[in-house]
Design a protein around this motif. Structure first.
Motif, PDB file in Angstrom:
ATOM      1  N   PRO A  35       0.698  -1.141  -0.024  1.00 33.65           N
ATOM      2  CA  PRO A  35       0.132   0.129   0.106  1.00 33.65           C
ATOM      3  C   PRO A  35       1.082   1.307  -0.085  1.00 33.65           C
ATOM      4  CG  PRO A  35      -0.784  -1.587   1.531  1.00 33.65           C
ATOM      5  CD  PRO A  35       0.505  -2.221   0.887  1.00 33.65           C
ATOM      6  N   ASP A  39       0.307   2.558  -7.218  1.00 36.42           N
ATOM      7  CA  ASP A  39      -0.682   1.560  -7.750  1.00 36.42           C
ATOM      8  C   ASP A  39       0.141   0.992  -8.776  1.00 36.42           C
ATOM      9  OD1 ASP A  39      -2.608   2.516  -5.861  1.00 36.42           O
ATOM     10  OD2 ASP A  39      -3.842   3.284  -7.399  1.00 36.42           O
ATOM     11  N   ILE A  44      -1.667  -2.660  -7.591  1.00 38.59           N
ATOM     12  CA  ILE A  44      -2.865  -2.485  -6.990  1.00 38.59           C
ATOM     13  C   ILE A  44      -3.657  -2.137  -8.025  1.00 38.59           C
ATOM     14  CG2 ILE A  44      -4.159  -1.037  -5.457  1.00 38.59           C
ATOM     15  CD1 ILE A  44      -1.397  -0.698  -3.766  1.00 38.59           C
ATOM     16  N   ALA A  46      -7.225  -1.563  -6.972  1.00 35.87           N
ATOM     17  CA  ALA A  46      -8.235  -0.656  -6.209  1.00 35.87           C
ATOM     18  C   ALA A  46      -7.777  -0.674  -4.779  1.00 35.87           C
ATOM     19  CB  ALA A  46      -9.628  -1.104  -6.446  1.00 35.87           C
ATOM     20  N   ARG A  47      -8.147   0.726  -4.329  1.00 31.54           N
ATOM     21  CA  ARG A  47      -7.978   0.905  -2.513  1.00 31.54           C
ATOM     22  C   ARG A  47      -9.258   0.861  -2.021  1.00 31.54           C
ATOM     23  NH1 ARG A  47      -2.202   2.420  -1.370  1.00 31.54           N
ATOM     24  NH2 ARG A  47      -1.275   2.393  -3.466  1.00 31.54           N
ATOM     25  N   GLY A  48      -9.669   0.542  -1.002  1.00 30.21           N
ATOM     26  CA  GLY A  48     -10.724   0.820  -0.147  1.00 30.21           C
ATOM     27  C   GLY A  48     -10.401   1.391   1.070  1.00 30.21           C
ATOM     28  N   THR A  49     -11.237   1.340   2.082  1.00 27.24           N
ATOM     29  CA  THR A  49     -11.056   1.915   3.243  1.00 27.24           C
ATOM     30  C   THR A  49     -10.350   1.023   4.239  1.00 27.24           C
ATOM     31  OG1 THR A  49     -13.246   3.058   3.189  1.00 27.24           O
ATOM     32  CG2 THR A  49     -12.244   2.949   5.239  1.00 27.24           C
ATOM     33  N   TYR A  52      -7.668  -3.797   0.242  1.00 26.56           N
ATOM     34  CA  TYR A  52      -7.174  -3.113  -1.171  1.00 26.56           C
ATOM     35  C   TYR A  52      -7.267  -4.523  -2.179  1.00 26.56           C
ATOM     36  CZ  TYR A  52      -2.356  -4.675   0.022  1.00 26.56           C
ATOM     37  OH  TYR A  52      -1.400  -5.418   0.206  1.00 26.56           O
ATOM     38  N   VAL A  54      -5.215  -6.326  -5.210  1.00 25.23           N
ATOM     39  CA  VAL A  54      -3.903  -6.303  -5.892  1.00 25.23           C
ATOM     40  C   VAL A  54      -3.698  -7.793  -6.844  1.00 25.23           C
ATOM     41  CG1 VAL A  54      -2.985  -7.418  -3.985  1.00 25.23           C
ATOM     42  CG2 VAL A  54      -1.381  -6.170  -5.499  1.00 25.23           C
ATOM     43  N   TYR A  70      -5.512  -3.992   5.004  1.00 26.51           N
ATOM     44  CA  TYR A  70      -4.490  -3.263   5.295  1.00 26.51           C
ATOM     45  C   TYR A  70      -3.931  -3.768   6.511  1.00 26.51           C
ATOM     46  CZ  TYR A  70      -5.958   0.103   1.849  1.00 26.51           C
ATOM     47  OH  TYR A  70      -6.270   0.675   0.669  1.00 26.51           O
ATOM     48  N   VAL A  90     -15.582  -5.693  -2.038  1.00 25.49           N
ATOM     49  CA  VAL A  90     -14.455  -5.763  -3.012  1.00 25.49           C
ATOM     50  C   VAL A  90     -14.065  -6.986  -3.980  1.00 25.49           C
ATOM     51  CG1 VAL A  90     -11.819  -5.495  -3.202  1.00 25.49           C
ATOM     52  CG2 VAL A  90     -13.223  -3.919  -1.678  1.00 25.49           C
ATOM     53  N   TRP A 164     -12.671  -0.341 -12.885  1.00 26.09           N
ATOM     54  CA  TRP A 164     -13.014  -0.572 -11.643  1.00 26.09           C
ATOM     55  C   TRP A 164     -13.887   0.856 -10.989  1.00 26.09           C
ATOM     56  CZ3 TRP A 164     -11.406  -4.638  -8.700  1.00 26.09           C
ATOM     57  CH2 TRP A 164     -11.942  -4.658  -7.682  1.00 26.09           C
TER      58      TRP A 164
END
Length: 182
Positions: A35, A39, A44, A46-49, A52, A54, A70, A90, A164
């Motif tokens: 992280p 990216d 990566i 997409a990144r979420g809260t 992620y 990968v 994470y 996700v 995405w």
């Protein structure tokens, strides 16, 4: 069969098989380090809260993604309710995007919990989303013990990331270029 076709070599895998470079804790965990990368460099998508998506550096099939929290936790039972919910959401998005981009016919979704269950990096939970196509297990993995990927990982990452949806909106960006395959 010709002598030239009797052996297919992937020597970069031997270090992985022998455990070289495998993490011994959060300080050297690749899933904790990714992280902090761009990216593109970290592959990566997409990144979420709390998680992620990968690309797997050692994919079983083209478009093989992992959904990774994470937080450095080893077991599914260690996740919070919010992490479980986002991991599931996700994973669903990953399936939709891979289907859209590459026309996958199905998926293998799963986690290997612990080294004894086959987890390559047992100390940091990760869920695999492996796209499948009818006939994707051809003679190469059966006879040659190797996989053929139709695209370099960076190009696959770019296609999936472009398809995405924007976080929190469900809105999809412009479609990927025709002819691309994950």
């Amino acid at each position: 069969m010709s002598e030239a076709f009797e052996h297919l070599w992937t020597p970069y895998r031997m270090a992985y098989i022998r455990g070289a470079g495998k993490p011994t804790g959060a300080h050297d965990c690749p899933f904790c380090a990714i992280p902090a990368m761009s990216d593109e460099d970290g592959l990566i998508v997409a990144r979420g809260t709390t998680v992620y998506a990968v690309l797997n550096l050692y994919p079983y099939n083209a478009g093989h993604l992992m959904v990774v929290p994470y937080r450095h936790v080893p077991d599914y039972t260690d996740l919070t309710d919010a992490e479980v919910a986002e991991l599931g959401a996700v994973t669903q998005t990953a399936m939709r995007v891979v289907r859209e981009v590459s026309g996958a016919h199905g998926f293998n979704i799963g986690m290997n919990q612990g080294s004894v269950a086959g987890a390559g990096i047992a100390d940091h939970l990760h869920q695999h989303a492996v796209p499948r196509w009818g006939g994707d297990t051809n003679f190469m993995p059966v006879l040659g013990l190797t996989r053929v990927l139709p695209q370099v990982l960076g190009e696959t990452r770019d296609l999936l990331a472009a398809a995405w949806p924007e976080p929190g909106t469900g809105t999809r960006p412009a479609p990927a270029q025709p002819g691309g395959q994950a």
